[in-house]
Design an enzyme around this catalytic site. Structure first.
Site, PDB file in Angstrom:
ATOM      1  N   GLU A   1       0.082  -0.699   5.723  1.00 54.77           N
ATOM      2  CA  GLU A   1       1.101  -0.187   6.630  1.00 54.77           C
ATOM      3  C   GLU A   1       1.004   1.315   6.809  1.00 54.77           C
ATOM      4  O   GLU A   1       1.209   1.838   7.908  1.00 54.77           O
ATOM      5  CB  GLU A   1       2.495  -0.577   6.114  1.00 54.77           C
ATOM      6  CG  GLU A   1       3.630  -0.309   7.081  1.00 54.77           C
ATOM      7  CD  GLU A   1       4.184   1.105   7.033  1.00 54.77           C
ATOM      8  OE1 GLU A   1       4.892   1.487   7.986  1.00 54.77           O
ATOM      9  OE2 GLU A   1       3.914   1.835   6.048  1.00 54.77           O
TER      10      GLU A   1
ATOM     11  N   ASP B   1       0.847  -1.191   0.000  1.00 55.37           N
ATOM     12  CA  ASP B   1       0.000   0.000   0.000  1.00 55.37           C
ATOM     13  C   ASP B   1       0.882   1.240   0.000  1.00 55.37           C
ATOM     14  O   ASP B   1       2.086   1.172   0.258  1.00 55.37           O
ATOM     15  CB  ASP B   1      -0.919   0.002   1.214  1.00 55.37           C
ATOM     16  CG  ASP B   1      -0.149   0.142   2.521  1.00 55.37           C
ATOM     17  OD1 ASP B   1       0.768  -0.674   2.749  1.00 55.37           O
ATOM     18  OD2 ASP B   1      -0.444   1.067   3.320  1.00 55.37           O
TER      19      ASP B   1
END
Length: 483
Positions: free
Chosen positions: A156, A94
């Site tokens: 994250e 991400d």
């Protein structure tokens, strides 16, 4: 101890075109896992990586679904023999939101050539590091000289319940060493191991003095101004040099590598003629000492200011502290400094926020030595070590799950890559050398390893299943908070 073979280096060079093409494909996916952004692109990135892992020869790939977070890719390659070490590889797929797209020189999710590299959101943080892991697997045709466990996280940047999951399932994450590839080099061309992460804590300070605003001409001079009270309290947090003045926060000399002042001024964008704050080395100020930053302030804006005494003001403080200081202790020291203050006799309301621990890695084990040698060979220069003021919350979760494992932090980023900023970029040289270093590391580590190892106790509560790519469902729930 065998050097990273010329055949492996040549193999990596032959793989670079394909790795670069896959990095472009991955970086073109807007896999932002923040609230308000669609989940589809995150799933698309997940599916692409599952396919790339299988193509690299990884047969065992699973999907871990925890409530309230994006899917985690978990994969394994068994050790080539019982005495071989097991290495866990971590990165995340991400990315940060692009921010103000008018500040970008090209669309943030259209990978664009720059001198020696590519520009796109998330291409350095952390998709280049994901590709670096894949590059090592391809170089060994899916049969590296160590056992491998792979963790590619999907949330994250926003913060995820996964941070605390590994200690509940220690057998899954048991390993002899782990490579956390979510950072990189001090500067391009300088191979760097990060050995410390500062911890973080937040505190909110509020002041209310009046029921509502009052005319500054009629009441100013006697009516207590909430903003003045708040500013006077905040001014006590630093001494005349700009050093943190809160007693008990740990600070020590920094003995590793560091920036020159000229480098740091350029990286930070410090305006010409403005001095840096604090005293001591930059490493001490940035990595082995505390920092307190006012990251938010509720007060009337200048453009909409009225001639009135301010009745209410609030500030949010971000504290960074020494990697070995307990986060609750550090936060408590800041609370204890602020709570007794009564500027002009006015009490403060001081509230504790989130905390996150720091981390300090061992530097005396065989994995660290193998990594230091491998990075030096890949870049052709001596390996430096630094710390970072940022935090990676999952590092502590993984370290708790595998307490005897060595933790290595290196990757393809560099200090000028503009992570979390407009015009993020990665250099092909850093990506190539990271793949070569990964190959050299597993070779050296495998050849010099003697079986030790550790395990832990099992725990709940995720859905884990073989990953077949698209179409898998996500568990629902509330969103995580960043550290």
């Amino acid at each position: 101890m065998r050097e990273a073979g010329v055949d492996v280096v040549a193999k990596v060079d032959g793989l670079m075109d394909g790795l670069t093409a896959d990095l472009e494909r991955l970086a073109a996916i807007p896999s932002v896992a923040f609230p308000g952004f669609p989940a589809g692109p995150v799933e698309q990135a997940y599916d692409l990586l599952v396919g790339l892992l299988r193509d690299a020869g990884v047969a065992h790939v699973e999907r871990i679904d925890l409530p309230d977070t994006a899917p985690v890719i978990y994969a394994e390659i068994p050790p080539p023999h019982p005495e071989a070490p097991v290495v866990l590889l971590y990165s995340h797929y991400d990315v940060q939101p692009p921010g103000d797209e008018s500040l970008w020189l090209s669309p943030p999710f259209e990978p664009t050539a720059v001198a020696g590299g590519l520009r796109a959101r998330g291409i350095a943080d952390d998709k280049a590091n994901v590709i670096a892991h894949l590059g090592m697997l391809r170089a060994f045709e899916g049969r590296p000289p160590v056992g491998v466990k792979i963790v590619f996280e999907g949330q994250e940047e926003y913060g995820s319940p996964f941070d605390g999951y590994p200690p509940t399932d220690p057998e899954r994450f048991a390993c002899d060493a782990m490579v956390i590839a979510d950072l990189g080099n001090l500067r391009p061309g300088t191979p760097t191991l990060t050995t410390g992460l500062r911890g973080a804590a937040e505190v909110v300070v509020e002041v209310r003095t009046l029921a509502e605003p009052r005319h500054s001409g009629e009441f100013g001079g006697a009516a207590p101004d909430a903003l003045l009270v708040l500013l006077k309290a905040l001014a006590t947090l630093h001494d005349v040099h700009g050093d943190v003045a809160v007693e008990g926060l740990r600070r020590q000399d920094w003995e590793g590598a560091g920036y020159t002042e000229e480098e740091f001024r350029e990286l930070a964008g410090v305006v010409d003629g403005v001095p840096l704050i604090g005293s001591g080395s930059l490493g001490e100020r940035l990595w082995s000492g505390p920092a307190i930053t006012v990251i938010g302030l509720d007060a009337p804006s200048v453009d909409h200011a009225a001639s009135a005494v301010v009745p209410y003001a609030r500030a949010k403080l971000n504290l960074r502290f020494h990697p070995r200081q307990d986060p609750h202790e550090a936060q408590a020291l800041l609370l204890e400094h602020l709570r007794p203050l009564q500027p002009f006799g006015v009490p403060l309301t001081v509230t504790a926020g989130d905390t996150g621990p720091g981390y300090e890695a061992r530097t005396d084990g065989p994995a660290y030595r193998a990594a230091r040698e491998a990075l030096a060979a890949a870049w052709g220069s001596q390996t430096s070590y630094v710390a970072t003021g940022g935090s990676i919350p999952l590092v502590n979760g993984l370290a708790q799950a595998a307490p005897d494992a060595e933790v290595l932090l290196f990757g393809a980023q560099d200090a000028s890559c503009n992570l979390h900023a407009p015009n993020e970029r990665v250099l092909f040289s850093e990506l190539r050398n990271t793949v070569v270093a990964m190959c050299g590391f597993v070779e050296r580590y495998a050849s010099g390893f003697h079986r030790g190892g550790a395990t832990g106790e099992a725990g709940p509560e995720a859905q884990v299943r073989p990953s077949g790519g698209s179409g898998a469902s996500r568990a629902s729930g509330t969103s995580g908070a960043s550290g």
